[in-house]
Design an enzyme around this catalytic site. Structure first.
Site, PDB file in Angstrom:
ATOM      1  N   GLY C 210      92.999 -55.211 110.942  1.00  0.00           N
ATOM      2  CA  GLY C 210      92.433 -54.463 112.149  1.00  0.00           C
ATOM      3  C   GLY C 210      93.670 -53.781 112.958  1.00  0.00           C
ATOM      4  O   GLY C 210      94.310 -52.858 112.632  1.00  0.00           O
ATOM      5  N   ASP C 235      86.469 -55.301 101.627  1.00  0.00           N
ATOM      6  CA  ASP C 235      86.503 -56.284 102.991  1.00  0.00           C
ATOM      7  C   ASP C 235      87.776 -55.635 103.356  1.00  0.00           C
ATOM      8  O   ASP C 235      89.356 -55.929 103.350  1.00  0.00           O
ATOM      9  CB  ASP C 235      86.638 -57.632 102.145  1.00  0.00           C
ATOM     10  CG  ASP C 235      86.213 -58.562 102.842  1.00  0.00           C
ATOM     11  OD1 ASP C 235      86.280 -58.850 104.098  1.00  0.00           O
ATOM     12  OD2 ASP C 235      86.466 -60.076 102.659  1.00  0.00           O
ATOM     13  N   LEU C 236      87.718 -55.815 104.232  1.00  0.00           N
ATOM     14  CA  LEU C 236      89.206 -54.522 105.205  1.00  0.00           C
ATOM     15  C   LEU C 236      90.045 -55.218 105.365  1.00  0.00           C
ATOM     16  O   LEU C 236      89.990 -56.907 106.159  1.00  0.00           O
ATOM     17  CB  LEU C 236      88.806 -53.899 106.338  1.00  0.00           C
ATOM     18  CG  LEU C 236      90.462 -52.776 107.184  1.00  0.00           C
ATOM     19  CD1 LEU C 236      90.048 -51.616 106.126  1.00  0.00           C
ATOM     20  CD2 LEU C 236      89.172 -53.110 108.656  1.00  0.00           C
ATOM     21  N   ASP C 237      91.754 -55.610 104.488  1.00  0.00           N
ATOM     22  CA  ASP C 237      92.335 -55.615 104.872  1.00  0.00           C
ATOM     23  C   ASP C 237      93.340 -57.198 104.759  1.00  0.00           C
ATOM     24  O   ASP C 237      93.462 -57.995 104.719  1.00  0.00           O
ATOM     25  CB  ASP C 237      93.260 -56.141 107.545  1.00  0.00           C
ATOM     26  CG  ASP C 237      93.231 -54.921 107.160  1.00  0.00           C
ATOM     27  OD1 ASP C 237      93.468 -53.585 106.994  1.00  0.00           O
ATOM     28  OD2 ASP C 237      92.714 -54.963 108.564  1.00  0.00           O
ATOM     29  N   GLU C 238      91.776 -57.300 103.007  1.00  0.00           N
ATOM     30  CA  GLU C 238      92.054 -58.245 102.188  1.00  0.00           C
ATOM     31  C   GLU C 238      91.805 -58.692 101.265  1.00  0.00           C
ATOM     32  O   GLU C 238      91.484 -59.336 100.317  1.00  0.00           O
ATOM     33  CB  GLU C 238      90.353 -59.366 102.999  1.00  0.00           C
ATOM     34  CG  GLU C 238      89.941 -59.848 104.551  1.00  0.00           C
ATOM     35  CD  GLU C 238      90.490 -60.772 104.646  1.00  0.00           C
ATOM     36  OE1 GLU C 238      91.368 -61.740 103.575  1.00  0.00           O
ATOM     37  OE2 GLU C 238      90.406 -61.801 105.886  1.00  0.00           O
TER      38      GLU C 238
END
Lengths: 293, 293, 293, 293
Positions: C210, C235-238
């Site tokens: 984040g 899927d953010l930062d995943e």
């Protein structure tokens, strides 16, 4: 937790080879494996454009999990190998190599190798620890490894090397590890052990060859000190390098603190070199190495 | 995001000193600061037992945030300094040093220094880029830095160095950075610039001195290549080391790939050395350095 | 000195593939090469026992140095590929991929990628730089790369993404690089670009996902900060991680100094990821990557 | 070669302190030293602008090499300390701290600490090894350290902790080291041991808190795994971080090979944390640490 390599690679076989480069090498090896219904677990190939040599390591297993008797594989592969003029080795992936460790008075590399071996991180059958000093007998004993004290003086060196060689032969030693052994081996012995003796030198070679490298590094005011694991050759500190490790130092550290930090990188470089050698990952390429992960 | 050092250290001052060791040095400096109601932001001291020299760096500010005019501080501190025979420098913590960058045809270090400076990571006033080749004029121009082409041939070297020295003097240069400048400076010029000229050598000194270090490293078969930022001395590649950086290589890389990986570590080592020098963190200690973070 | 990849790999071809594991894959590929009198320059294979997938990358050339027309190779290899259900790509080893770089206001990764590309360390055909801010237009211009300013507000985001997609299609973009682009892409766009968009996140994922990861790292008091280059997913930062790089910090550094040190590791991680991707070394393996050096 | 710290710092004393920042702290300490004709061997100061706290460590000796009795120094310094509201500790630089090491079944950190201590790299008086399993009794015995087996079940935990606390008190333990002790301490015990218990967690915190971090790291597909040495607090895996170490992994390694590589970084991080703590280099600063080298 510490699954032994043995458990990891049950029924896996490994083939390491090098030969003059020409089309068809991988095709021949892959055909050999396909005929035997083998799948490849991991493999790596490298062509050196300087020496025109091809290097290949392949780890494989039967597709249905069946056993693959090594003697049969070796006998059958000899045909392929001779067609391409290969230098090769084929065996169990989890074969325990018979190792002789030589030390003098500093025990950190010995302690590190024996501990790693005891938890299954290395796959060594340590036949003996040989030392020109009695100091580390207890450490060897703690791991149940026979300790042989062979003192060396200028006058007794030939005799001491003869005794060493006897152990190498009687114990069918695959690999000699000089784990901070502070005597220089004779050119004859170096020649005899070529490609199966690994030394740890406590500097980032070619910096600081010879004696007291940490003192030399301290005096030069370097900001990094290192260690180099290499095959032993008659040309001192010039053997083919297998691994190098490094750590940061600064002005506030004394030479003896360089020594303490250096112990860590010596252990790391030597343990990697020993592991990769015994996993049949290292090939000689002139005075360099090819390490196939 | 990229708060300039200037913003970070507004109204902070920095004092860097070295002198023969004796009791009372820190007491005298701390007393000087206490009398002026200063608090210490960060400080570090080091006593070298070999040279019996004491080194101290202190960054300070007025406790109530008032301005501390540098000329007054310098005048007053001169008394303390002379009592202890100090080599010292006192100034703004955010003082921009006037820098001359010298290059030949490889622009990676120049590009790196100019970019870092443009985002406030360095605190340089780059007075000029001088080169013996015209290639990097555009890069300098992109950052609004004057570019001076001073060709060098064996016959014109004295004249070229005279022109260089003229720039150093006219532009009141504090620091000369040899950012892959491929000409060897004369012993006289080295002497003249002692302690205020930094070079980047593309090897882990003392390994691979002289020409073509990556080629040498490739031929030796090392597993790590490095770069060394050091003060320039007449004794080539033997100057006091400020920083060293390293990166891993393996058998599969060609010499030109060593070069490409080496660019990164050259940039890193040189940028650190320049930053630490201009932040008054580096002191000479014979042929070594003391770097006080 | 900086031999471009093109020069290094003249007339070399590269094949990258993955497929369900079964005996005979390498045999089939090696046979294909042998029939065409090709030698293997380097190759690596890996079998993932979790997904039962086999991965292979092979770089090859004609033994006599003859040209190997790519379209013919592709047409012929399609048969082999379909037999094993391969996902594959076959092309010139020195093929320049068409790249779109997206940025916001921080230019360090853009500067690093453009510089590396200009000296032949990367092999990109940078079709455009797209930004939601006008700040970096000059930097793009310095390298002769078209700059497209596409502002993004909550209201105009769909329209902005439509314009972006238009560029991707019209310019036949192979790879989108988010070089510190501070807008979150819509799930639809992420899906559309799956496996051909790389992002740099300025933390050692999964730590500090984040916003403002350096501030988070500073507040937690960590002793190392890092950066992660990964494929973009909804899927953010995943997304699948391609590379991670790290650097040491300590208590004396402020959050903005974490930022400055972090720039270096961001550049390093992103440049490696982009290079490996464009050299066809990276394969997706579920939500992980396999990187074949 | 392995000069013990004791030999290095004969007759040296060390003072570590923290207090609210105000002008005059260093002046007062330096005055105290000057009155006693002491010279500073090394010292470092740091002002934290967030907590407005000043931290200082100074290692010193009498200028003429005379002894400096610690009790007298402590008594005299108490006045200075109370004037500034200092948290402080003053002692021999070579003071051996009394340490209790807790383990479960993995012995690598224990082996590493005991070996380093035996060659003088650490300066510990290991009073006992306590374990909830009997496995490591022999290892402790090899170093002549008493081994106490205290089994823990959900039902007997309070009683086990009471026995542990009894040892801490009877043996006058300065530092408790959790060297892969796999039981969670109660909040009361954590509180009781605050600032004098160090744990090693086998991940790069805050990544992968809790159980089986290597398995978590393997599943996420990270490219680096690490270890974190931190002070124990009731808030699990959230204690102030003293050191972190890291090593590279790739797709070809299984989770159990992450474990093997992780052992090295665990040993390194824990040994550094223990050394720095016992050299009085680590101060608590809220939920962070200040480490003064």
């Amino acid at each position: 937790m510490t699954a032994a390599p043995a458990a990891r690679s049950a029924r896996q076989r490994v083939l390491m080879l090098s030969c003059p480069d020409t089309p068809g090498i991988v095709y021949a090896v892959a055909g050999f494996l396909f005929e035997r219904r083998c799948t490849i677990v991991q493999s790596r190939q490298f062509h050196d454009p300087d020496s025109h040599t091809f290097f290949m390591r392949v780890q494989f297993a039967h597709a249905d999990g069946r056993a693959l008797p090594v003697p049969g594989l070796q006998r059958d592969f000899a045909d392929v190998a001779s067609r391409f003029g290969m230098i090769w080795r084929l065996g169990d992936a989890d074969e325990r190599q018979r190792v002789l460790i030589m030390v003098s008075r500093f025990g950190h590399c010995l302690n590190d190798l024996l501990y790693r071996n005891s938890v299954g991180e290395l796959n060594l059958d340590v036949a003996a620890v040989v030392s020109n000093h009695p100091d580390l007998a207890l450490l060897a004993d703690n791991y149940g490894v026979p300790f042989r004290h062979i003192p060396v003086t200028p006058g007794t060196k030939p005799e001491a090397e003869a005794r060493l060689l006897e152990i190498v032969q009687n114990e069918r030693i695959d690999l000699v590890v000089l784990a901070r052994y502070m005597q220089i081996l004779s050119p004859e012995l170096c020649k005899h052990l070529e490609g199966r003796a690994i030394n740890i030198h406590h500097s980032m070679l070619p910096s600081f060859k010879g004696a007291r490298p940490y003192q030399q590094a301290y005096e030069r005011g370097v900001k990094l000190v290192g260690a180099t694991a290499h095959y032993v050759t008659a040309d001192l500190d010039e053997g083919p390098i297998i691994d190098q490790q490094i750590t940061r130092v600064d002005h506030s550290l004394r030479a003896d603190e360089f020594v303490a930090l250096g112990r860590e990188v010596e252990c790391r470089a030597l343990a990697r070199a020993v592991r990769w050698h015994t996993e049949n990952r290292v090939a000689l390429n002139g005075h360099k190495t090819v390490v196939l992960h």
